[in-house]
Write a protein that holds these residues in place. Structure first.
Motif, PDB file in Angstrom:
ATOM      1  N   TYR A  69       0.854  -1.188   0.000  1.00 46.96           N
ATOM      2  CA  TYR A  69       0.000   0.000   0.000  1.00 46.96           C
ATOM      3  C   TYR A  69       0.889   1.237   0.000  1.00 46.96           C
ATOM      4  CZ  TYR A  69      -3.934  -3.053   1.046  1.00 46.96           C
ATOM      5  OH  TYR A  69      -4.899  -4.028   0.976  1.00 46.96           O
ATOM      6  N   ALA A  71       1.155   5.708  -0.771  1.00 48.02           N
ATOM      7  CA  ALA A  71       0.449   6.991  -0.844  1.00 48.02           C
ATOM      8  C   ALA A  71       0.646   7.557  -2.240  1.00 48.02           C
ATOM      9  CB  ALA A  71       0.996   7.946   0.209  1.00 48.02           C
ATOM     10  N   LEU A 136      -2.320  10.555   3.057  1.00 48.90           N
ATOM     11  CA  LEU A 136      -1.984   9.292   3.713  1.00 48.90           C
ATOM     12  C   LEU A 136      -3.232   8.509   4.119  1.00 48.90           C
ATOM     13  CD1 LEU A 136       0.981  10.422   6.005  1.00 48.90           C
ATOM     14  CD2 LEU A 136       1.091   9.266   3.798  1.00 48.90           C
ATOM     15  N   PRO A 139      -4.517   5.330   0.885  1.00 52.61           N
ATOM     16  CA  PRO A 139      -3.469   4.565   0.196  1.00 52.61           C
ATOM     17  C   PRO A 139      -4.067   3.655  -0.877  1.00 52.61           C
ATOM     18  CG  PRO A 139      -3.919   3.568   2.314  1.00 52.61           C
ATOM     19  CD  PRO A 139      -4.722   4.847   2.268  1.00 52.61           C
ATOM     20  N   VAL A 191      -0.320   3.245   4.892  1.00 47.19           N
ATOM     21  CA  VAL A 191       0.778   3.322   3.929  1.00 47.19           C
ATOM     22  C   VAL A 191       1.945   2.482   4.441  1.00 47.19           C
ATOM     23  CG1 VAL A 191       2.462   4.849   2.852  1.00 47.19           C
ATOM     24  CG2 VAL A 191       0.090   5.594   3.106  1.00 47.19           C
TER      25      VAL A 191
END
Length: 284
Positions: A69, A71, A136, A139, A191
């Motif tokens: 994952y 950002a 953030l 994600p 993230v």
């Protein structure tokens, strides 16, 4: 008298020679009668790796993948100001910003962040201060996906826990036979969090005979596909050509084998491990 003595001496000498030969002959015969040949040693080949059995079950369309994952979504925030007011940004670009963190001074007055993310850029546009950042709280998941398995933007995938993912984009760059899919997860993630599992991309096939894909191999590029058969003791029985079908990245449907057939997965490393789409080299 002399003749008699000579005859007796000859007889004694003959007996001294014959008796040991008789004893030796008798002993040898006795030993031979009790001798048995040792059994011949039979060398048996064993499996080179893990053994998998042909199973019957449901095969879902999709792929087993590993991803992370990240950002990626941009956000924007601004604060109105007078052109005469000076802007002093406190955090450096690239730093993480928390909600309500002191962000800047405008004309000496404190301005707190109305967002959380990674600060990308701060601009003084006269009548406003503009801040761009990477969010953030949203994600996305990036995973490699085989080129031959076509995916469309907007298509939905599902993992083994039932969480849904929607395809946002598909990279046009190919690496190791795969391209990167960017997925929007329905659930909440952080993230840097990693993902490893099976993503279902469509329908399913019922009552399919399938085998672990690591058992399949070729003897020459683009040649026939084989598997190596072993018995319950993992001893070699032979090899057989098979026809591979649908793959989910771990198991593959096969024609030419019966349910329960045991196959060696280690032998493929000594040959050419099976790949669905092998590139033919036309260079002379």
């Amino acid at each position: 008298m002399k003749i008699l003595k000579r005859g007796s001496l000859a007889l004694i000498l003959a007996l001294l020679f014959i008796i040991p030969l008789g004893v030796l002959y008798y002993t040898t015969r006795s030993e031979l009668s009790g001798y048995k040949e040792p059994p011949m040693i039979q060398w048996k080949q064993k499996a080179y790796g893990a053994v998998f059995s042909v199973e019957e079950g449901t095969m879902y369309e999709g792929e087993k993948v590993k991803g992370a994952y990240i950002a990626k979504n941009l956000g924007y925030s601004w604060v109105e100001k007078s052109p005469k007011q000076e802007l002093a940004v406190l955090p450096k670009e690239g730093n993480e910003i928390q909600m309500n963190q002191l962000l800047a001074l405008i004309g000496g007055k404190e301005v707190k962040a109305g967002f959380s993310g990674i600060l990308q850029r701060a601009e003084d546009r006269g009548d406003r201060a503009l801040f761009s950042y990477i969010r953030l709280d949203q994600p996305v998941l990036e995973v490699p996906w085989p080129v031959e398995k076509i995916m469309e933007v907007g298509q939905k995938l599902t993992d083994d826990q039932g969480e849904e993912y929607q395809v946002i984009s598909a990279s046009e760059m190919i690496k190791n036979g795969s391209r990167t899919l960017t997925l929007h997860p329905k659930g909440k993630h952080l993230v840097g969090e990693t993902f490893e599992g099976f993503l279902k991309s469509g329908g399913s096939l019922e009552n399919v005979l399938m085998l672990h894909e690591s058992c399949l191999y070729r003897k020459e590029p683009n040649g026939e596909v084989y598997v190596r058969l072993v018995n319950e003791g993992d001893e070699l029985l032979g090899e057989i050509a098979v026809k591979p079908g649908v793959s989910n990245g771990e198991f593959i449907s096969v024609i030419g084998l019966e349910k329960g057939t045991r196959c060696d997965s280690g032998y493929a490393s000594l040959m050419i491990p099976y790949q669905k789409n092998e590139v033919k080299n036309d260079t002379p």
